[in-house]
Design a protein around this motif. Structure first.
Motif, PDB file in Angstrom:
ATOM      1  N   ILE A 160    -100.029 -49.819 -28.841  1.00  0.00           N
ATOM      2  CA  ILE A 160    -101.422 -49.486 -29.110  1.00  0.00           C
ATOM      3  C   ILE A 160    -101.718 -48.173 -28.412  1.00  0.00           C
ATOM      4  O   ILE A 160    -101.411 -48.011 -27.229  1.00  0.00           O
ATOM      5  N   GLU A 161    -102.299 -47.233 -29.135  1.00  0.00           N
ATOM      6  CA  GLU A 161    -102.619 -45.946 -28.535  1.00  0.00           C
ATOM      7  C   GLU A 161    -103.785 -46.114 -27.572  1.00  0.00           C
ATOM      8  O   GLU A 161    -104.894 -46.449 -27.960  1.00  0.00           O
ATOM      9  N   LEU A 162    -103.518 -45.914 -26.272  1.00  0.00           N
ATOM     10  CA  LEU A 162    -104.536 -46.051 -25.244  1.00  0.00           C
ATOM     11  C   LEU A 162    -104.715 -44.735 -24.507  1.00  0.00           C
ATOM     12  O   LEU A 162    -103.880 -43.829 -24.614  1.00  0.00           O
ATOM     13  N   ASP A 163    -105.797 -44.641 -23.760  1.00  0.00           N
ATOM     14  CA  ASP A 163    -106.000 -43.489 -22.883  1.00  0.00           C
ATOM     15  C   ASP A 163    -104.818 -43.408 -21.920  1.00  0.00           C
ATOM     16  O   ASP A 163    -104.426 -44.392 -21.310  1.00  0.00           O
ATOM     17  N   LYS A 164    -104.227 -42.234 -21.797  1.00  0.00           N
ATOM     18  CA  LYS A 164    -103.054 -42.063 -20.958  1.00  0.00           C
ATOM     19  C   LYS A 164    -103.334 -42.369 -19.488  1.00  0.00           C
ATOM     20  O   LYS A 164    -102.424 -42.571 -18.708  1.00  0.00           O
ATOM     21  N   MET A 165    -104.637 -42.389 -19.100  1.00  0.00           N
ATOM     22  CA  MET A 165    -104.986 -42.660 -17.716  1.00  0.00           C
ATOM     23  C   MET A 165    -105.022 -44.154 -17.428  1.00  0.00           C
ATOM     24  O   MET A 165    -105.216 -44.565 -16.306  1.00  0.00           O
ATOM     25  N   VAL A 166    -104.889 -44.974 -18.460  1.00  0.00           N
ATOM     26  CA  VAL A 166    -104.951 -46.423 -18.288  1.00  0.00           C
ATOM     27  C   VAL A 166    -103.551 -47.002 -18.387  1.00  0.00           C
ATOM     28  O   VAL A 166    -102.855 -46.793 -19.373  1.00  0.00           O
ATOM     29  N   PHE A 167    -103.142 -47.736 -17.350  1.00  0.00           N
ATOM     30  CA  PHE A 167    -101.828 -48.366 -17.352  1.00  0.00           C
ATOM     31  C   PHE A 167    -101.974 -49.868 -17.519  1.00  0.00           C
ATOM     32  O   PHE A 167    -102.912 -50.475 -16.993  1.00  0.00           O
ATOM     33  N   SER A 168    -101.049 -50.463 -18.240  1.00  0.00           N
ATOM     34  CA  SER A 168    -101.025 -51.910 -18.368  1.00  0.00           C
ATOM     35  C   SER A 168    -100.436 -52.525 -17.099  1.00  0.00           C
ATOM     36  O   SER A 168     -99.826 -51.825 -16.282  1.00  0.00           O
ATOM     37  N   ASN A 169    -100.618 -53.832 -16.938  1.00  0.00           N
ATOM     38  CA  ASN A 169    -100.031 -54.517 -15.786  1.00  0.00           C
ATOM     39  C   ASN A 169     -98.513 -54.403 -15.788  1.00  0.00           C
ATOM     40  O   ASN A 169     -97.881 -54.352 -14.732  1.00  0.00           O
ATOM     41  N   LEU A 170     -97.927 -54.351 -16.986  1.00  0.00           N
ATOM     42  CA  LEU A 170     -96.473 -54.213 -17.089  1.00  0.00           C
ATOM     43  C   LEU A 170     -96.025 -52.870 -16.524  1.00  0.00           C
ATOM     44  O   LEU A 170     -95.035 -52.780 -15.795  1.00  0.00           O
ATOM     45  N   GLU A 171     -96.798 -51.820 -16.817  1.00  0.00           N
ATOM     46  CA  GLU A 171     -96.463 -50.493 -16.291  1.00  0.00           C
ATOM     47  C   GLU A 171     -96.710 -50.415 -14.786  1.00  0.00           C
ATOM     48  O   GLU A 171     -95.914 -49.833 -14.041  1.00  0.00           O
ATOM     49  N   LEU A 172     -97.812 -51.029 -14.332  1.00  0.00           N
ATOM     50  CA  LEU A 172     -98.095 -51.039 -12.893  1.00  0.00           C
ATOM     51  C   LEU A 172     -97.007 -51.786 -12.134  1.00  0.00           C
ATOM     52  O   LEU A 172     -96.618 -51.390 -11.037  1.00  0.00           O
ATOM     53  N   ARG A 173     -96.503 -52.860 -12.717  1.00  0.00           N
ATOM     54  CA  ARG A 173     -95.401 -53.604 -12.078  1.00  0.00           C
ATOM     55  C   ARG A 173     -94.150 -52.728 -11.974  1.00  0.00           C
ATOM     56  O   ARG A 173     -93.454 -52.752 -10.953  1.00  0.00           O
ATOM     57  N   LYS A 174     -93.880 -51.970 -13.013  1.00  0.00           N
ATOM     58  CA  LYS A 174     -92.707 -51.079 -12.982  1.00  0.00           C
ATOM     59  C   LYS A 174     -92.849 -50.039 -11.873  1.00  0.00           C
ATOM     60  O   LYS A 174     -91.919 -49.790 -11.109  1.00  0.00           O
ATOM     61  N   PHE A 175     -94.049 -49.430 -11.771  1.00  0.00           N
ATOM     62  CA  PHE A 175     -94.281 -48.444 -10.714  1.00  0.00           C
ATOM     63  C   PHE A 175     -94.131 -49.088  -9.338  1.00  0.00           C
ATOM     64  O   PHE A 175     -93.546 -48.503  -8.416  1.00  0.00           O
ATOM     65  N   ALA A 176     -94.679 -50.309  -9.186  1.00  0.00           N
ATOM     66  CA  ALA A 176     -94.607 -51.004  -7.898  1.00  0.00           C
ATOM     67  C   ALA A 176     -93.158 -51.330  -7.531  1.00  0.00           C
ATOM     68  O   ALA A 176     -92.755 -51.213  -6.365  1.00  0.00           O
ATOM     69  N   MET A 177     -92.363 -51.714  -8.525  1.00  0.00           N
ATOM     70  CA  MET A 177     -90.956 -52.007  -8.257  1.00  0.00           C
ATOM     71  C   MET A 177     -90.210 -50.738  -7.856  1.00  0.00           C
ATOM     72  O   MET A 177     -89.311 -50.777  -7.004  1.00  0.00           O
ATOM     73  N   ASP A 178     -90.588 -49.610  -8.446  1.00  0.00           N
ATOM     74  CA  ASP A 178     -89.973 -48.337  -8.045  1.00  0.00           C
ATOM     75  C   ASP A 178     -90.267 -48.031  -6.578  1.00  0.00           C
ATOM     76  O   ASP A 178     -89.412 -47.516  -5.849  1.00  0.00           O
ATOM     77  N   ILE A 179     -91.480 -48.365  -6.136  1.00  0.00           N
ATOM     78  CA  ILE A 179     -91.853 -48.142  -4.733  1.00  0.00           C
ATOM     79  C   ILE A 179     -91.070 -49.067  -3.813  1.00  0.00           C
ATOM     80  O   ILE A 179     -90.577 -48.659  -2.759  1.00  0.00           O
ATOM     81  N   ILE A 180     -90.937 -50.335  -4.218  1.00  0.00           N
ATOM     82  CA  ILE A 180     -90.223 -51.320  -3.399  1.00  0.00           C
ATOM     83  C   ILE A 180     -88.787 -50.877  -3.152  1.00  0.00           C
ATOM     84  O   ILE A 180     -88.213 -51.112  -2.082  1.00  0.00           O
TER      85      ILE A 180
END
Length: 289
Positions: free
Chosen positions: A137-157
């Motif tokens: 679904i085309e969304l505002d690029k500034m909005v991340f889904s929980n799936l994307e936030l989880r990926k970013f968080a795992m990268d930090i871990i």
């Protein structure tokens, strides 16, 4: 030369459009899932479900949790309102019962629900939505889904950043530290570690984030603004020695006269509470990734 260049640009634009355009869905091409009378079908999504559509009254469902849609064949018989005659709905094997549409934060998935006889012991009771069945679904690029936030968080871990925390507080054989602060678009990620140096395990009742005045002259004058993370990597409520987690907030600011207060509170009767003040300068030093 200009005509050749224009033709080349036109072909390139058409190619890019073809590569990025979302394919139209045709009912005959939809993936099939089998459903049986008297048995709930659970559709499990990798991210919170925003919306579910059932194309026919022959199907009914609900959302028992944010990531699961529960669908079943409607128990109520079909009633002919004109003649007031109750006619049970009878399905034959492989009949199409309806179309199920599941919309997540960043995708839409559609399935054709096919009837399967209840005498068959291989009835499917749950399915996971697979990537090949998701349409973006085309969304505002500034909005991340929980799936994307989880990926970013795992990268930090995966980053080993606990040895040199930017802020740390110790009390009652407990320590709370901010390993680092990261920023991605309009999101702030707090990488935190909690350590328990006692032999008693720690049961978390709450972890509170708030913006408060630096100097509190009277308790009644203190203006506290609670901040709730929009996402956390691990909802764990118990740890024995070490616990590391990522907390995500939408971008925020606060003046120098205020601080961000973080309070770790144990379940009642224990009294083991630890709190930390975070200056805005710590947030301003956030890394990017």
């Amino acid at each position: 030369m200009k005509i050749l260049l224009y033709s080349l640009l036109l072909c390139t634009a058409q190619f890019l459009t073809a590569q990025t355009a979302t394919k139209e869905q045709i009912i005959s091409d939809l993936p099939e899932i089998e459903i049986t009378e008297g048995i709930n079908l659970h559709i499990i999504s990798p991210e919170p479900i925003q919306y579910v559509d059932l194309s026919t009254q022959k199907l009914t469902g609900d959302l028992p949790t944010t990531n699961i849609a529960r669908i079943k064949i409607t128990d109520n018989p079909d009633i002919n309102q004109k003649e007031k005659i109750i006619k049970p709905v009878v399905f034959s094997s492989r009949d199409t019962v309806g179309i199920i549409t599941v919309v997540g934060q960043s995708f839409i998935a559609q399935y054709k629900a096919i009837y399967r006889n209840s005498e068959n012991l291989n009835t499917v009771t749950n399915i996971h939505i697979q990537p090949e069945n998701m349409q973006p679904i085309e969304l505002d690029k500034m909005v991340f889904s929980n799936l994307e936030l989880r990926k970013f968080a795992m990268d930090i871990i995966r980053k080993k950043s606990e040895e040199h925390p930017i802020r740390e507080k110790e009390n009652l054989q407990l320590s709370m530290q901010i390993n680092n602060v990261y920023v991605m678009s309009d999101y702030i990620f707090l990488d935190m570690t909690f350590k328990n140096n006692s032999n008693l395990s720690y049961d978390i009742e709450d972890l509170k984030f708030s913006i408060e005045d630096k100097k509190i002259y009277k308790a009644t004058n203190n203006q506290s603004i609670e901040m709730i993370p929009i996402f956390q990597l691990n909802p764990q409520k118990h740890f024995r020695k070490n616990f590391r987690n990522i907390y995500v907030f939408k971008k925020f600011t606060f003046p120098n006269s205020k601080v961000m207060m973080i309070r770790l509170i144990e379940e009642q009767l224990s009294g083991r509470t630890i709190e930390m003040k975070v200056n805005y300068s710590d947030i301003l030093k956030a890394d990017t990734f």
